[in-house]
Scaffold this motif. Structure first.
Motif, PDB file in Angstrom:
ATOM      1  N   TYR A  22       0.133  -1.279   0.386  1.00  0.00           N
ATOM      2  CA  TYR A  22      -0.066   0.032  -0.082  1.00  0.00           C
ATOM      3  C   TYR A  22       1.133   0.966   0.202  1.00  0.00           C
ATOM      4  CZ  TYR A  22      -3.731  -3.709   1.118  1.00  0.00           C
ATOM      5  OH  TYR A  22      -4.795  -4.044   1.501  1.00  0.00           O
ATOM      6  N   SER A  63       0.254   5.450   0.134  1.00  0.00           N
ATOM      7  CA  SER A  63      -0.904   6.604   0.192  1.00  0.00           C
ATOM      8  C   SER A  63       0.667   7.970   0.690  1.00  0.00           C
ATOM      9  CB  SER A  63      -1.599   6.242   1.599  1.00  0.00           C
ATOM     10  OG  SER A  63      -0.216   6.381   2.086  1.00  0.00           O
ATOM     11  N   GLU A  64      -0.447   9.080   0.407  1.00  0.00           N
ATOM     12  CA  GLU A  64       0.022  10.279   0.143  1.00  0.00           C
ATOM     13  C   GLU A  64       0.992  10.702   2.244  1.00  0.00           C
ATOM     14  OE1 GLU A  64      -2.946  13.163  -0.474  1.00  0.00           O
ATOM     15  OE2 GLU A  64      -2.438  12.949  -2.610  1.00  0.00           O
ATOM     16  N   TYR A  65       1.824  11.149   2.372  1.00  0.00           N
ATOM     17  CA  TYR A  65       2.802  11.662   3.408  1.00  0.00           C
ATOM     18  C   TYR A  65       3.324  12.733   3.601  1.00  0.00           C
ATOM     19  CZ  TYR A  65       6.080  11.105   7.091  1.00  0.00           C
ATOM     20  OH  TYR A  65       6.816  11.339   8.035  1.00  0.00           O
ATOM     21  N   TYR A 111       0.935  11.141   7.892  1.00  0.00           N
ATOM     22  CA  TYR A 111      -0.122  11.222   7.038  1.00  0.00           C
ATOM     23  C   TYR A 111      -1.745  11.759   7.320  1.00  0.00           C
ATOM     24  CZ  TYR A 111       2.648   6.470   6.203  1.00  0.00           C
ATOM     25  OH  TYR A 111       3.929   6.273   5.773  1.00  0.00           O
ATOM     26  N   SER A 152      -5.896  10.848   2.994  1.00  0.00           N
ATOM     27  CA  SER A 152      -4.892  10.611   1.927  1.00  0.00           C
ATOM     28  C   SER A 152      -5.788   9.689   1.423  1.00  0.00           C
ATOM     29  CB  SER A 152      -3.815  10.686   2.504  1.00  0.00           C
ATOM     30  OG  SER A 152      -3.036   9.824   1.605  1.00  0.00           O
ATOM     31  N   GLU A 206      -5.190   5.931  -0.684  1.00  0.00           N
ATOM     32  CA  GLU A 206      -4.832   5.376   0.041  1.00  0.00           C
ATOM     33  C   GLU A 206      -4.487   4.227  -2.070  1.00  0.00           C
ATOM     34  OE1 GLU A 206      -4.919   1.585   2.445  1.00  0.00           O
ATOM     35  OE2 GLU A 206      -3.360   2.544   3.225  1.00  0.00           O
ATOM     36  N   TRP A 207      -3.672   3.356  -2.111  1.00  0.00           N
ATOM     37  CA  TRP A 207      -3.438   2.805  -3.334  1.00  0.00           C
ATOM     38  C   TRP A 207      -2.551   1.667  -3.084  1.00  0.00           C
ATOM     39  CZ3 TRP A 207      -2.032   7.977  -3.427  1.00  0.00           C
ATOM     40  CH2 TRP A 207      -2.490   8.406  -4.549  1.00  0.00           C
ATOM     41  N   ARG A 208      -3.207   0.339  -3.023  1.00  0.00           N
ATOM     42  CA  ARG A 208      -2.804  -0.958  -3.266  1.00  0.00           C
ATOM     43  C   ARG A 208      -2.926  -1.590  -3.839  1.00  0.00           C
ATOM     44  NH1 ARG A 208      -6.975  -6.405  -1.961  1.00  0.00           N
ATOM     45  NH2 ARG A 208      -7.579  -5.272  -4.515  1.00  0.00           N
TER      46      ARG A 208
END
Length: 62
Positions: free
Chosen positions: A38, A40-42, A48, A52, A54-56
């Motif tokens: 996974y 995600s933006e950070y 976090y 945000s 989240e892409w799997r």
């Protein structure tokens, strides 16, 4: 939900340093074998965000 499941393009914007680090991460990820990861933006300043996306990522052998 159907529209979300059919997306296959992720556009990423960032500095050369950031994109280079992402390239290293993705190359390392591909070497770990099949599975899910996974991203995600950070933000280093704010961490976090609960908002945000989240892409799997599914890695499979070809």
């Amino acid at each position: 939900m159907n529209d979300w499941d059919n997306r296959d393009t992720l556009r990423i914007f960032g500095s050369e340093k950031l994109l280079s680090q992402l390239q290293i991460f993705l190359s390392d990820l591909a070497g770990r074998g099949e599975g899910y990861s996974y991203i995600s933006e950070y933000s280093e300043k704010f961490g976090y965000s609960c908002h945000s996306p989240e892409w799997r990522l599914h890695v499979e052998s070809t």
